[in-house]
Design an enzyme around this catalytic site. Structure first.
Site, PDB file in Angstrom:
ATOM      1  N   ALA A  34       0.790  -1.168   0.007  1.00 21.99           N
ATOM      2  CA  ALA A  34       0.108  -0.136   0.073  1.00 21.99           C
ATOM      3  C   ALA A  34       0.786   1.255   0.025  1.00 21.99           C
ATOM      4  O   ALA A  34       0.743   2.014  -0.796  1.00 21.99           O
ATOM      5  CB  ALA A  34      -0.896  -0.161   1.177  1.00 21.99           C
ATOM      6  N   CYS A 181      -1.278  -5.343  11.176  1.00 23.38           N
ATOM      7  CA  CYS A 181      -2.415  -5.201  10.341  1.00 23.38           C
ATOM      8  C   CYS A 181      -3.114  -6.531  10.509  1.00 23.38           C
ATOM      9  O   CYS A 181      -4.236  -6.887   9.830  1.00 23.38           O
ATOM     10  CB  CYS A 181      -1.962  -4.964   9.027  1.00 23.38           C
ATOM     11  SG  CYS A 181      -1.132  -6.143   8.218  1.00 23.38           S
ATOM     12  N   CYS A 240      23.154   4.750  21.850  1.00 21.88           N
ATOM     13  CA  CYS A 240      22.304   3.923  20.748  1.00 21.88           C
ATOM     14  C   CYS A 240      23.144   3.214  20.011  1.00 21.88           C
ATOM     15  O   CYS A 240      24.355   3.664  19.491  1.00 21.88           O
ATOM     16  CB  CYS A 240      21.485   4.831  20.029  1.00 21.88           C
ATOM     17  SG  CYS A 240      20.507   3.977  18.665  1.00 21.88           S
TER      18      CYS A 240
END
Length: 339
Positions: A34, A181, A240
């Protein structure tokens, strides 16, 4: 300059100089679903110089509701999304150099493709790939644009190495991993809203209007009429391992990549062979027919019908096992034919 871009060049932040910059740039699109199909069409219509699309899947009927480049004919032919997208995009703008890769976006594949890339757009559906994108972006100092959506909800963030926090930093601040999803469905307007955010940021980066690039994290829920923009500068973590003072890029370690994955929202498991390979699909199809299975195919894949499952085999040795979310069962089916 081509008349086709005249309305875009009338927009002062782009102009003729910006259009020339857009035409000189190379975008790497990870995913052609999408978000990928929408972003790819936007960039091709905008006159990007070069677009590389990487996607591991093929077109199914459930994609047509929101994945704007594909048709019922693509579904009937079981065309890989990357191949179908390339065909449609070349028909839209023959001036753009488009490369389609029917492959999984593994760390090795990303490393192969990263040379000469100016921008990466995230249009994938899983965090394993996103974390690899994040580390390759930081290692090679290439900006990328995160995007995700589910239901009526969406989010986006532009990640600029050396300036903004990276995705690994954000995981400590924003609940990104809840984005799936498989239960919430998706509506088209949420997809288009994320594409609008990603596409606008892409154009800013491509014309090098760095002051205009949004540094806040945007999220919205179209159904509940909610829109949030959060400043993220304090989220940047000096320690990080992806973007900090002593980066190690842990997500580029191929040993950290799973070989068996349940695909988002589907009763389908992807099996990836331990080593890259090149199958002869015609020989594979004949082998399956000799074993008594019903086989269909095209130049990109072979589909094998079984009693309760369907296996789709790609040239790179990957297989999608439809009809199950059980990893052990999927591996058993795959090993029955490929050891």
């Amino acid at each position: 300059m081509s008349e086709r871009y005249s309305r875009q060049t009338l927009f002062p932040p782009i102009g003729k100089g910006g259009q020339e910059k857009i035409r000189s740039k190379h975008v790497l699109m990870i995913g052609a679903g999408a978000l990928g199909s929408g972003n790819a069409e936007l960039l091709v219509r905008a006159g990007i110089g070069r677009l590389t699309i990487v996607d591991r899947d093929y077109v199914e009927a459930s994609n047509l509701q929101r994945q704007q480049l594909y048709t019922e004919e693509d579904v009937a032919e079981k065309l890989p999304k990357a191949a179908a997208a390339e065909k449609r995009l070349k028909a839209i703008n023959s001036e753009v150099a488009i490369t389609a890769m029917i492959a999984d976006a593994t760390p090795e594949k990303l490393a192969e493709l990263i040379d000469g890339v100016d921008l990466i757009i995230d249009a994938t559906d899983n965090f394993e790939t996103r974390m690899a994108i994040n580390d390759i972006s930081q290692k090679f100092r290439i900006p990328w644009i995160y995007g995700a959506c589910v239901g009526s909800f969406g989010m986006s963030f532009s990640i600029i190495p050396g300036k903004t926090p990276c995705l690994n930093c954000l995981l400590k601040t924003v609940p990104l991993q809840g984005m799936t999803c498989d239960t919430g469905g998706i509506i088209g307007p949420a997809v288009q809203m994320v594409i609008a955010h990603q596409g606008a940021e892409a154009l800013k980066i491509l014309v090098e209007d760095w002051d205009a690039v949004r540094t806040s994290f945007v999220s919205f829920d179209l159904w509940r009429n909610q829109y949030t923009s959060m400043k993220m500068s304090k989220a940047k973590d000096p320690g990080c391992l992806s973007c900090g003072e002593h980066p190690e890029y842990p997500y580029l370690d191929v040993e950290n990549m799973t070989k068996t994955t349940v695909l988002c929202g589907r009763d389908t498991v992807q099996i990836r062979p331990p080593k890259q390979q090149q199958l002869n699909l015609q020989d594979t199809a004949e082998k399956m027919k000799d074993l008594g299975y019903q086989v269909k195919g095209n130049p990109y894949l072979v589909s094998v019908e079984m009693d309760d499952n369907r296996m789709v085999i790609f040239e790179d040795g990957r297989a999608l096992i439809h009809g199950t979310k059980d990893l052990a069962q999927a591996r058993s089916i795959y090993q029955r034919f490929f050891g």
